[in-house]
Design an enzyme around this catalytic site. Structure first.
Site, mmCIF file in Angstrom:
data_model
loop_
_atom_site.group_PDB
_atom_site.id
_atom_site.type_symbol
_atom_site.label_atom_id
_atom_site.label_comp_id
_atom_site.label_asym_id
_atom_site.label_seq_id
_atom_site.Cartn_x
_atom_site.Cartn_y
_atom_site.Cartn_z
ATOM 1 N N ASP A 1 1.516 -43.846 20.893
ATOM 2 C CA ASP A 1 0.880 -42.813 20.074
ATOM 3 C C ASP A 1 1.011 -43.167 18.599
ATOM 4 O OD1 ASP A 1 0.013 -40.712 21.966
ATOM 5 O OD2 ASP A 1 2.142 -40.623 22.460
ATOM 6 N N ASP B 1 -2.697 -37.161 29.932
ATOM 7 C CA ASP B 1 -1.642 -37.231 28.923
ATOM 8 C C ASP B 1 -1.067 -35.835 28.731
ATOM 9 O OD1 ASP B 1 0.025 -37.754 26.814
ATOM 10 O OD2 ASP B 1 -1.510 -38.567 25.488
#
Length: 230
Positions: free
Chosen positions: A34, A176
């Site tokens: 991320d 996710d």
């Protein structure tokens, strides 16, 4: 299709970075990184420099989830130059230049995916679904790990799978957010293919990462044993 597991490295203990990557290299299918800019979401996490260091330790695919207000070529290229195998973007921030950006990423020999926030409908991707390699469904609001699962996203996963099968598209389906023993079965039944595993799904299961991984796999097998593979 067998389930694919992608550890979310923002959740790992970075004081044991090298040790944990060596452990995961023999177990994980790919890595999830991320990159947050503090603007698109109110958090700042990993970076192209992190990707570069990770690439030195692995030949596994590295998927980069860009949560940035302006993820234009300079940031995209920085991630690809550092070793990203796939760059996943939020459609809300690239719609104006989306075809150019998709073409640019593919020209860099990198795959491209798009991430749907809980409130973002799949219809946003209609014009270019046939061009992309991945659709990621967020089952939590983006920005922070550890949020509760948004059960309404199960229907969205089913919708994405239906579109994929009806149109014959080749993109992979990924989830996710809150992929763990409480959601594995529901996600598998809905049609998910790639599980991003973070604190609740992997790193928080045991202090020893190899034991945590085996625990995760046992929990997944237990929860999904009766589901026919598709």
């Amino acid at each position: 299709m067998s389930a694919i597991f992608s550890p979310s490295l923002m959740c790992m203990d970075l004081t044991h970075f090298r040790e944990h990557i060596h452990i995961l290299n023999t177990r994980a299918d790919r890595y999830h990184v991320d990159v947050m800019d503090g603007h698109y979401v109110k958090n700042i996490t990993l970076s192209p420099f992190f990707i570069e260091q990770l690439r030195k330790l692995t030949d596994k695919p590295i998927d980069v989830h860009l949560m940035a207000e302006s993820p234009q070529e300079f940031l995209i290229d920085a991630c690809i130059d550092a070793g990203a195998s796939m760059v996943c973007l939020h459609p809300e921030v690239v719609q104006r230049d989306v075809f150019r950006i998709i073409r640019h990423i593919h020209q860099r020999d990198c795959e491209v995916g798009f991430v749907l926030n809980p409130a973002t409908p799949i219809a946003v991707l209609d014009s270019y679904l046939h061009l992309i390699d991945r659709v990621t469904i967020m089952t939590i609001d983006p920005g922070f790990a550890g949020q509760p699962f948004i059960k309404e996203m199960l229907q969205k996963i089913k919708q994405v799978k239906e579109v994929k099968e009806k149109k014959g598209y080749s993109f992979s389906i990924e989830v996710d957010g809150s992929c763990n023993e409480h959601t594995f079965r529901q996600l598998a039944e809905a049609g998910n293919e790639i599980y991003i595993i973070g604190n609740s799904g992997l790193f928080g299961l045991h202090q020893q990462l190899d034991t945590a991984w085996e625990t995760m796999k046992q929990l997944f097998s237990k929860e999904t044993a009766s589901i026919e593979s598709h």
